[in-house]
Design an enzyme around this catalytic site. Structure first.
Site, PDB file in Angstrom:
ATOM      1  N   THR A   1       0.873  -1.186   0.000  1.00 15.83           N
ATOM      2  CA  THR A   1       0.000   0.000   0.000  1.00 15.83           C
ATOM      3  C   THR A   1       0.906   1.230   0.000  1.00 15.83           C
ATOM      4  O   THR A   1       1.656   1.442   0.948  1.00 15.83           O
ATOM      5  CB  THR A   1      -0.901   0.022   1.247  1.00 15.83           C
ATOM      6  OG1 THR A   1      -1.658  -1.186   1.282  1.00 15.83           O
ATOM      7  CG2 THR A   1      -1.844   1.207   1.211  1.00 15.83           C
TER       8      THR A   1
ATOM      9  N   LYS B   1      -7.553   1.709  -3.049  1.00 15.35           N
ATOM     10  CA  LYS B   1      -7.229   1.252  -1.689  1.00 15.35           C
ATOM     11  C   LYS B   1      -7.473   2.388  -0.682  1.00 15.35           C
ATOM     12  O   LYS B   1      -7.926   2.158   0.444  1.00 15.35           O
ATOM     13  CB  LYS B   1      -5.767   0.790  -1.640  1.00 15.35           C
ATOM     14  CG  LYS B   1      -5.240   0.412  -0.274  1.00 15.35           C
ATOM     15  CD  LYS B   1      -5.756  -0.925   0.225  1.00 15.35           C
ATOM     16  CE  LYS B   1      -5.251  -1.201   1.640  1.00 15.35           C
ATOM     17  NZ  LYS B   1      -5.644  -2.491   2.157  1.00 15.35           N
TER      18      LYS B   1
ATOM     19  N   LYS C   1      -0.055   4.906   8.505  1.00 15.76           N
ATOM     20  CA  LYS C   1       0.655   5.113   7.225  1.00 15.76           C
ATOM     21  C   LYS C   1      -0.381   5.309   6.113  1.00 15.76           C
ATOM     22  O   LYS C   1      -0.285   6.254   5.329  1.00 15.76           O
ATOM     23  CB  LYS C   1       1.538   3.901   6.904  1.00 15.76           C
ATOM     24  CG  LYS C   1       2.100   3.924   5.476  1.00 15.76           C
ATOM     25  CD  LYS C   1       2.733   2.604   5.081  1.00 15.76           C
ATOM     26  CE  LYS C   1       1.780   1.475   4.919  1.00 15.76           C
ATOM     27  NZ  LYS C   1       1.535   0.908   3.623  1.00 15.76           N
TER      28      LYS C   1
END
Ligand code: NAP
Length: 289
Positions: A93, A168, A236
């Site tokens: 990711t 995502k 994150k």
């Protein structure tokens, strides 16, 4: 198919194992070499001491590492050693920016880069049930797809490079709000003196139902937060989301707030707790007067 794989962690380890079991010739590299040795011994894959070794002669190179800089490092080291016309599939990711950057770098060397983050968590990787959202060249994705299906239940092409990472981000935005809402609902039920199990039975077949409710209501009520996807990783991801929103002008007030709630969970020692630990933050809190 000859496949190189970098990043044999919580997600990458089982993904690469599924590829071996599907009959591919997989060479695995990991920054901490012992992890790659253990993976090779347990899965029947080959051990590589360097990225170059894992990439040499491969038509498909898959990675699932940590963050943007890790992807830059690994892709840069892999590209020159791959077969001409090879495809790189990145399950990390990351930002959409690094996905576009890597796609341009790969194209300059006659290779193709696809950003392909996943959802489904550790259990999805172990059971081969991940959902892949991909950006980049659709022909290259179609060629890679049979291999990716060794550990996925669905592979969806979303558009040009970066579109997989943007999708995502949408996933993480949707999860952040739902988990905070659920944490508050559990907290309220407890403070109100309700039987939380009975409350779940009463409301979980109606409009409040969600995957998070079905899978995390009871464990939030019990204060158990050991279900994989860590708060550090979520922060994150939310950081990537908020950076992107600053650039594209989207309004993400709730996501920004939940990001700050997660920073409080980190301060409580919950960096490695899973994302449902937003509930712990409320359990610790004195009630209002
Ligand atoms: P992890 O267990 O920490 O695995 C990452 C692996 O990549 C580690 O084995 C690490 O090696 C290796 N690595 C990191 N940087 C590297 C580098 N520069 N060069 C070579 N190897 C490197 O993390 P994970 O949970 O599998 O997550 C990986 C990615 O998937 C993250 O981007 C995460 O956000 C995403 N993701 C995770 C989940 C989940 O539920 N865990 C779900 C969806 C997406 P070391 O052994 O040396 O640390």
């Amino acid at each position: 198919m000859k496949i190189g794989f970098a990043g044999l962690g919580v997600m990458g380890g089982p993904m690469a194992r599924h590829l071996v079991h599907a009959g591919h010739e997989v060479t695995g590299f990991n920054r901490t070499a012992d992890k790659a040795r253990t993976w090779a011994g347990a899965s029947g894959g080959r051990f590589a001491a360097t990225v170059a070794e894992a990439a040499t002669g491969a038509d498909l190179f898959i990675l699932c590492v940590g963050n943007d800089d890790d992807v830059r490092q690994v892709v840069d080291a892999a590209l020159p050693h791959l077969n001409a016309g090879a495809t790189v599939v990145d399950h990390t990711t990351t930002s959409a920016k690094v996905a576009r950057e890597m796609a341009a770098l790969a194209a300059g060397q006659g290779r193709t880069f696809i950003d392909a983050p996943v959802s489904g968590g550790q259990a999805g990787a172990e059971n081969g049930q991940l959902s892949v959202m991909a950006g980049g060249d659709s022909d290259a994705l179609t060629r890679a797809e049979p291999a990716l299906m060794a550990y996925s239940k669905a592979v969806k092409h979303m558009g040009p490079s970066g579109a997989g990472q943007l999708t995502k981000m949408v996933n993480q935005i949707a999860i952040a709000g739902v988990v905070q809402g659920l944490a508050e609902a559990v907290h309220f039920a407890q403070v109100a003196g309700l039987d939380t199990g009975a409350a779940y039975d009463a409301i979980s077949k109606g409009a409040a139902q969600s995957w998070q409710m079905d899978n995390r209501w009871a464990t939030m009520a019990e204060g158990r937060f050991d279900f994989g996807f860590a708060v550090d990783w979520m922060r994150k991801d939310l950081g990537l989301v908020l950076d992107e929103a600053r650039a594209n002008g989207a309004h993400l007030a709730l996501t920004a707030l939940v990001d700050q709630f997660y920073s409080e969970v980190q301060s409580m020692g919950g960096a490695r707790w899973d994302t449902s630990s937003l509930a712990a933050r409320l359990q610790d809190r004195p009630r209002q007067a």
